[in-house]
Design a protein around this motif. Structure first.
Motif, PDB file in Angstrom:
ATOM      1  N   GLU A 106       0.831  -1.207   0.000  1.00  0.00           N
ATOM      2  CA  GLU A 106       0.000   0.000   0.000  1.00  0.00           C
ATOM      3  C   GLU A 106       0.863   1.253   0.000  1.00  0.00           C
ATOM      4  N   LEU A 107       0.232   2.349  -0.388  1.00  0.00           N
ATOM      5  CA  LEU A 107       0.783   3.689  -0.208  1.00  0.00           C
ATOM      6  C   LEU A 107      -0.238   4.441   0.630  1.00  0.00           C
ATOM      7  N   PRO A 108       0.207   5.162   1.637  1.00  0.00           N
ATOM      8  CA  PRO A 108      -0.753   5.875   2.492  1.00  0.00           C
ATOM      9  C   PRO A 108      -1.355   7.070   1.762  1.00  0.00           C
ATOM     10  N   GLN A 109      -2.444   7.560   2.311  1.00  0.00           N
ATOM     11  CA  GLN A 109      -2.994   8.812   1.805  1.00  0.00           C
ATOM     12  C   GLN A 109      -1.993   9.916   2.101  1.00  0.00           C
ATOM     13  N   ALA A 110      -1.922  10.901   1.230  1.00  0.00           N
ATOM     14  CA  ALA A 110      -1.076  12.086   1.420  1.00  0.00           C
ATOM     15  C   ALA A 110       0.408  11.748   1.498  1.00  0.00           C
ATOM     16  N   VAL A 111       0.902  11.028   0.511  1.00  0.00           N
ATOM     17  CA  VAL A 111       2.342  10.764   0.449  1.00  0.00           C
ATOM     18  C   VAL A 111       3.043  12.126   0.370  1.00  0.00           C
ATOM     19  N   PRO A 112       4.033  12.370   1.228  1.00  0.00           N
ATOM     20  CA  PRO A 112       4.692  13.687   1.229  1.00  0.00           C
ATOM     21  C   PRO A 112       5.444  13.947  -0.084  1.00  0.00           C
ATOM     22  N   ALA A 113       5.513  15.206  -0.457  1.00  0.00           N
ATOM     23  CA  ALA A 113       6.170  15.608  -1.694  1.00  0.00           C
ATOM     24  C   ALA A 113       7.682  15.688  -1.488  1.00  0.00           C
ATOM     25  N   GLN A 114       8.295  14.535  -1.304  1.00  0.00           N
ATOM     26  CA  GLN A 114       9.754  14.428  -1.138  1.00  0.00           C
ATOM     27  C   GLN A 114      10.289  13.532  -2.247  1.00  0.00           C
ATOM     28  N   ALA A 115      11.425  13.905  -2.808  1.00  0.00           N
ATOM     29  CA  ALA A 115      12.003  13.106  -3.883  1.00  0.00           C
ATOM     30  C   ALA A 115      12.388  11.708  -3.394  1.00  0.00           C
ATOM     31  N   GLN A 116      12.984  11.630  -2.214  1.00  0.00           N
ATOM     32  CA  GLN A 116      13.412  10.346  -1.641  1.00  0.00           C
ATOM     33  C   GLN A 116      12.603  10.099  -0.375  1.00  0.00           C
ATOM     34  N   LEU A 117      11.865   8.993  -0.368  1.00  0.00           N
ATOM     35  CA  LEU A 117      11.076   8.657   0.818  1.00  0.00           C
ATOM     36  C   LEU A 117      11.863   7.713   1.715  1.00  0.00           C
ATOM     37  N   PRO A 118      11.549   7.646   3.000  1.00  0.00           N
ATOM     38  CA  PRO A 118      12.310   6.824   3.945  1.00  0.00           C
ATOM     39  C   PRO A 118      12.442   5.347   3.551  1.00  0.00           C
ATOM     40  N   ASP A 119      11.448   4.799   2.832  1.00  0.00           N
ATOM     41  CA  ASP A 119      11.510   3.379   2.460  1.00  0.00           C
ATOM     42  C   ASP A 119      12.333   3.130   1.191  1.00  0.00           C
ATOM     43  N   GLY A 120      12.920   4.195   0.616  1.00  0.00           N
ATOM     44  CA  GLY A 120      13.726   4.061  -0.595  1.00  0.00           C
ATOM     45  C   GLY A 120      12.974   4.397  -1.870  1.00  0.00           C
ATOM     46  N   SER A 121      11.663   4.612  -1.765  1.00  0.00           N
ATOM     47  CA  SER A 121      10.879   5.009  -2.939  1.00  0.00           C
ATOM     48  C   SER A 121      11.351   6.366  -3.435  1.00  0.00           C
TER      49      SER A 121
END
Length: 190
Positions: A106-121
């Motif tokens: 899953e992806l949560p609602q309101a994924v933050p607008a960051q180029a690199q997410l903590p999980d590596g996405s």
């Protein structure tokens, strides 16, 4: 007469030998399925996920199932195929996120607008040249636009960074797509 009878017997034997009993098709594994609680597949996308939102639109909570064996990562694209900007065949890219871990469902609602997410996405630039999710914005005039969430299960992690274009991601996925799941929503401004 004997020759004709012999030929008839041979032909019927050959024909019977070429026919094999029908084998039932092997059961197929369920396809990768992408869903959201925000709207039904083919349904109207609520304003909070669009440019009609009061404030900043947020990405919907997305869930997927029936993940194929060997999935290393996922890539998700959100496109509007109903627009031909500047008379080109390019589709409007509303969101692109890749290298989502293969263990994610899953992806949560309101994924933050960051180029690199903590999980590596990694999130790349959308059509507005901003990182992350861009809400739907079809004009009120005309038919509803179809917004297509395309989830790709990949057998590899993509060697690309946040500056990757849609073309870069599509080319890197070539030959690595295990399965694809699609969710469609519709929207136009009130």
């Amino acid at each position: 007469m004997k020759k004709l009878a012999l030929i008839a017997v041979l032909l019927s034997t050959i024909g019977a030998a070429g026919q094999t009993p029908a084998t039932p098709a092997a059961p197929t594994k369920p396809r990768l399925t992408l869903t959201t609680t925000a709207f039904e597949d083919g349904g109207i996308i609520p304003d909070m996920y669009t440019q009609a939102a009061t404030g900043t639109p947020v990405s919907p909570h997305l869930v997927w199932s029936n993940v194929p064996d060997g999935t290393v990562s996922f890539a998700l694209l959100l496109i509007d195929p109903d627009t031909a900007l500047m008379k080109k065949t390019d589709q409007v890219l509303h969101w692109m996120i890749f290298n989502i871990p293969g263990t994610a469902r899953e992806l949560p609602q309101a994924v933050p607008a960051q180029a690199q997410l903590p999980d590596g996405s990694i999130q790349s630039l959308n059509q507005s040249k901003k990182v992350g999710y861009m809400g739907m914005g079809a004009a009120a005039v005309g038919p509803y636009h179809h917004y297509t969430f395309e989830l790709y299960a990949l057998d590899t992690k993509l060697s690309l960074g946040p500056d990757a274009t849609q073309t870069d991601v599509m080319n890197a996925m070539e030959g690595h797509i295990l399965m694809k799941g699609v969710l469609v929503g519709r929207f136009h401004r009130p």
